[in-house]
Structures are given as structure tokens and as C-alpha cells.
Design a protein around this motif. Structure first.
Motif, PDB file in Angstrom:
ATOM      1  N   THR A  61       0.790  -1.228   0.000  1.00 33.96           N
ATOM      2  CA  THR A  61       0.000   0.000   0.000  1.00 33.96           C
ATOM      3  C   THR A  61       0.826   1.284   0.000  1.00 33.96           C
ATOM      4  OG1 THR A  61      -0.199  -0.250   2.398  1.00 33.96           O
ATOM      5  CG2 THR A  61      -2.054  -1.005   1.062  1.00 33.96           C
ATOM      6  N   HIS A  62       2.073   1.244   0.492  1.00 36.41           N
ATOM      7  CA  HIS A  62       2.900   2.452   0.546  1.00 36.41           C
ATOM      8  C   HIS A  62       4.353   2.127   0.194  1.00 36.41           C
ATOM      9  CE1 HIS A  62      -0.384   3.608   3.352  1.00 36.41           C
ATOM     10  NE2 HIS A  62      -0.279   4.730   2.690  1.00 36.41           N
ATOM     11  N   PHE A  63       4.975   3.004  -0.585  1.00 38.48           N
ATOM     12  CA  PHE A  63       6.395   2.837  -0.882  1.00 38.48           C
ATOM     13  C   PHE A  63       7.217   3.097   0.382  1.00 38.48           C
ATOM     14  CE2 PHE A  63      10.474   4.725  -2.068  1.00 38.48           C
ATOM     15  CZ  PHE A  63      11.019   3.665  -2.783  1.00 38.48           C
ATOM     16  N   ASP A  64       6.874   4.173   1.107  1.00 39.39           N
ATOM     17  CA  ASP A  64       7.569   4.523   2.352  1.00 39.39           C
ATOM     18  C   ASP A  64       6.747   3.962   3.513  1.00 39.39           C
ATOM     19  OD1 ASP A  64       9.413   5.609   4.060  1.00 39.39           O
ATOM     20  OD2 ASP A  64       8.757   7.680   3.784  1.00 39.39           O
ATOM     21  N   LYS A  65       7.068   2.759   3.923  1.00 43.10           N
ATOM     22  CA  LYS A  65       6.252   2.036   4.910  1.00 43.10           C
ATOM     23  C   LYS A  65       6.507   2.518   6.332  1.00 43.10           C
ATOM     24  CE  LYS A  65       9.668  -1.647   4.640  1.00 43.10           C
ATOM     25  NZ  LYS A  65      10.600  -0.859   3.868  1.00 43.10           N
ATOM     26  N   PHE A  66       5.566   2.178   7.220  1.00 45.38           N
ATOM     27  CA  PHE A  66       5.622   2.451   8.662  1.00 45.38           C
ATOM     28  C   PHE A  66       5.713   3.939   8.995  1.00 45.38           C
ATOM     29  CE2 PHE A  66       7.912  -1.689   8.099  1.00 45.38           C
ATOM     30  CZ  PHE A  66       6.838  -2.481   8.416  1.00 45.38           C
ATOM     31  N   GLU A  67       5.006   4.750   8.236  1.00 48.43           N
ATOM     32  CA  GLU A  67       4.975   6.182   8.526  1.00 48.43           C
ATOM     33  C   GLU A  67       3.687   6.524   9.259  1.00 48.43           C
ATOM     34  OE1 GLU A  67       7.479   8.336   8.058  1.00 48.43           O
ATOM     35  OE2 GLU A  67       8.656   6.649   7.287  1.00 48.43           O
ATOM     36  N   MET A  68       3.686   7.676   9.928  1.00 44.29           N
ATOM     37  CA  MET A  68       2.562   8.103  10.752  1.00 44.29           C
ATOM     38  C   MET A  68       1.241   8.024   9.980  1.00 44.29           C
ATOM     39  SD  MET A  68       2.066  11.640  12.877  1.00 44.29           S
ATOM     40  CE  MET A  68       1.885  12.704  11.481  1.00 44.29           C
ATOM     41  N   GLY A  69       0.255   7.331  10.559  1.00 39.89           N
ATOM     42  CA  GLY A  69      -1.077   7.229   9.992  1.00 39.89           C
ATOM     43  C   GLY A  69      -1.232   6.205   8.878  1.00 39.89           C
ATOM     44  N   HIS A  70      -0.156   5.527   8.503  1.00 39.98           N
ATOM     45  CA  HIS A  70      -0.242   4.553   7.411  1.00 39.98           C
ATOM     46  C   HIS A  70      -0.859   3.233   7.856  1.00 39.98           C
ATOM     47  CE1 HIS A  70       3.038   6.094   4.420  1.00 39.98           C
ATOM     48  NE2 HIS A  70       2.124   6.995   4.680  1.00 39.98           N
TER      49      HIS A  70
END
Length: 86
Positions: A68-77
Motif C-alpha cells: 500500500t505504501h512505498f515509504d512504509k511504517f509512517e505516521m497514519g499509514h
């Protein structure tokens, strides 16, 4: 049928895994990780999981490629990972 998985985690702790003497078939799991919305939530560090079941455990496995995200484990992801484990 779907199995519910509970993930326990620790920060900066060494894990040991149990050995399973019988060959296990590979099962594909979908892991969803929700990162909080608090200030400084998220990490650029490695995140590892160990799925534990009645026949043993998977050993530590790194969550690398979020669906779902290229930059994983970021705030609100909400990151989704699909992995096959024996």
C-alpha cells in the motif's frame, strides 16, 4: 477459513525460535500494520515478525515490501504485506 493472527513485538530484544521437526506446507499470510497518528509515530528501522502457531513458528521475518505504501511504517499509514511462510 481465515485465521486471526496476534502479533507480539519487542524493541531491541533478541528472539529465539522453536524448531519444528516435520516439514510444513507454505501458507500465504496477509499482515496489516497500522502505524499510529501520534507525534513521531513511525519508523525507518527494520520491522520483524514471528508468527507462532501450534506446529511451531516462522522465525523472525522482515516486513520489506508494503503493498500500500512505498515509504512504509509512517505516521497514519496502514501497510499491507503478503508473505508465504512454512
Amino acid at each position: 477459513s481465515k485465521n486471526k493472527i496476534v502479533i507480539f513485538y519487542r524493541y531491541r530484544t533478541k528472539y529465539e525460535s522453536a524448531e519444528v521437526n516435520q516439514p510444513a506446507k507454505e501458507v500465504e499470510y496477509t499482515l496489516t500494520v497500522h502505524t499510529g497518528n501520534h507525534e513521531f509515530a513511525g519508523t525507518d528501522g527494520r520491522v520483524l515478525v514471528n508468527i507462532i502457531g501450534t506446529a511451531g513458528d516462522t522465525g523472525l521475518r522482515r516486513l520489506k515490501n508494503s503493498k500500500t505504501h512505498f515509504d512504509k511504517f509512517e505516521m497514519g499509514h496502514k501497510d499491507v504485506f503478503k508473505s508465504g511462510f512454512p
